[in-house]
Design an enzyme around this catalytic site. Sequence first.
Site, short mmCIF file in Angstrom:
data_model
loop_
_atom_site.label_atom_id
_atom_site.label_comp_id
_atom_site.label_asym_id
_atom_site.label_seq_id
_atom_site.Cartn_x
_atom_site.Cartn_y
_atom_site.Cartn_z
N ASP A 44 -78.60 51.92 30.65
CA ASP A 44 -78.90 50.74 29.85
C ASP A 44 -80.26 50.74 29.13
O ASP A 44 -80.33 50.66 27.92
CB ASP A 44 -78.83 49.50 30.75
CG ASP A 44 -77.49 49.40 31.48
OD1 ASP A 44 -76.60 50.20 31.19
OD2 ASP A 44 -77.35 48.51 32.33
N GLU B 149 -78.87 52.11 45.08
CA GLU B 149 -78.38 52.30 43.71
C GLU B 149 -79.18 53.40 42.99
O GLU B 149 -78.63 54.22 42.28
CB GLU B 149 -78.50 50.96 42.97
CG GLU B 149 -77.81 50.89 41.64
CD GLU B 149 -77.96 49.51 40.99
OE1 GLU B 149 -78.56 48.61 41.64
OE2 GLU B 149 -77.51 49.33 39.86
C1 2M8 Z 1 -75.30 48.72 35.30
O1 2M8 Z 1 -74.91 47.99 34.16
C2 2M8 Z 1 -74.61 46.60 34.23
C3 2M8 Z 1 -74.11 46.19 32.85
O2 2M8 Z 1 -72.83 46.72 32.65
C4 2M8 Z 1 -75.78 45.71 34.60
O3 2M8 Z 1 -76.93 46.17 34.60
O4 2M8 Z 1 -75.55 44.54 34.89
C5 2M8 Z 1 -75.38 50.20 34.87
O5 2M8 Z 1 -76.07 50.97 35.82
C6 2M8 Z 1 -73.98 50.75 34.66
O6 2M8 Z 1 -74.04 52.14 34.42
C7 2M8 Z 1 -73.09 50.50 35.86
O7 2M8 Z 1 -71.78 50.92 35.55
C8 2M8 Z 1 -73.10 49.03 36.27
C9 2M8 Z 1 -72.37 48.80 37.60
O8 2M8 Z 1 -72.82 49.70 38.59
O9 2M8 Z 1 -74.45 48.55 36.41
#
Ligand code: 2M8
Length: 472
Positions: free
Chosen positions: A197, A433
């Site tokens: 992101d 994470e």
């Molecule tokens: C993260 O992205 C989400 C948005 O989609 C967030 O920050 O709320 C990223 O690390 C993404 O790669 C990942 O798929 C998601 C869920 O783990 O979190």
Amino acid sequence: MSQHQQSPHPSSRSGCAEFAPALRTADALLVTAREVLDANWTGLYTRPSQALYPHQWSWDSAFIAVGRSWHDAERARQELETLFEAQWETGMVPSIVFDPAAPPNAYFPGPDVWQSERSPAAPRGRPTSGITQPPIHARAALEVHRHAPPNQGAASLAWLERLYPRLVAQQRYLATARDPRGTGLAAIVHPWESWLDDSPAWDRDFGRINVPPGALAPYRRLDLDHVAAADRPTDADYARFLYLLTLERDADYDDARVVATSPFLTVDPLFNAIRLWSEHALAEIAGLIGANPAAHRAAARRIHEALIGELWVPERQCFCAWDLARGQPEPEQTIVQFGPLLDPDLPPAIVAALCRELESSSFHPRREGLHYLVPTYDEQAADFDPDRYWRGPIWLNTNWLLWHGLRQHGRHVLAEEIVASSVELVRRSGFREYFDPLDGSGRGSDRFSWSAALFTDMVLASRRPRNLAKKG
Ligand code: 2M8
């Protein structure tokens, strides 16, 4: 440079955890990894984490399926089937499929913000986001099939046969709707599509987007209820994420309009290398189910040529993301530049250049005591941040991708170091994470599904004799 010419194992010089002992002592962690995945299983798919991400995420599910398939092939197959039930008519696989069973207001931005129903291509009655994520799914499906126990071979093949047209449609969508210049490379229209992101890889492209006053309805960041603000994207970046979302939503997620008007339009080497890797997987799947692999090999070749022709910068000896809006490369040294190692046909001179960089002080600092691999951003950069999301911390999915890429080019020493480091991080801090590369402490949510899944895959695959490891 051949395997024999690689530098000696850095553990002898710097204290990076050693490979064989790390693997031998991972058994207890494998048990915990399975518990994490089972606790996050909903009956249809696996949540990335209980509190922070209580819905189905597209590429999380692909990673999770790979790890889970070592011990539970049925759930692994179900995971991908559930996801593809929400595939859009265009072939796009949405980045998030919202779970009606999740507590209301558990995640922001939720279905009321995305309003996927505004697109006629979205599945009816199944709210999703309106953007996609890297297409790792064909590769994941092939891995899941490879891990199927002998008594499930037929069921697994039938599953591959059902999934194949959907995987093909996903790849076709990216090759057509997302290639505005006809170069062979797919563009992303939102940093959330890259999955990295807030990566510095698109700071110039993304950072110049100004959110007009009043463009966003008041909102509260629910992510900060669960994770320290210093570990997450900044408020300014978050506002830009939401602003891009509203622009795409206001275009009813019509691909042609979005691509023509998006202030963020970037070609990412990692995203496209994953496309290529999945085309090779599709060629193998086609062979298994009696379909013709030729179109997939041709598609992979086209991406291969475009990666080198468009994104390789010979004078800097690296791959760069390209900002299509400005027509310029993004110069920051981030983890995305190593993505093309997933290309089995990458010329040896380029492989050698990428490995040199991976072993440099930017990505492999030789500190005293333990050190950890691989940071997502150049540790020498002035704005390297060991805590903040994709601006420095180590993630196990990027480690997993690099491990695959390095092995297929015979770079086993570096690949094994990455696995050893991943095991050490989990041993020290659990299935977090992401991790601080300087001291190995955990960041973001805990009991994170893809960390558990990819840890499992790296450890169990590494225990197999090397001559059984597959290529491609
Ligand atoms: C993260 O992205 C989400 C948005 O989609 C967030 O920050 O709320 C990223 O690390 C993404 O790669 C990942 O798929 C998601 C869920 O783990 O979190």
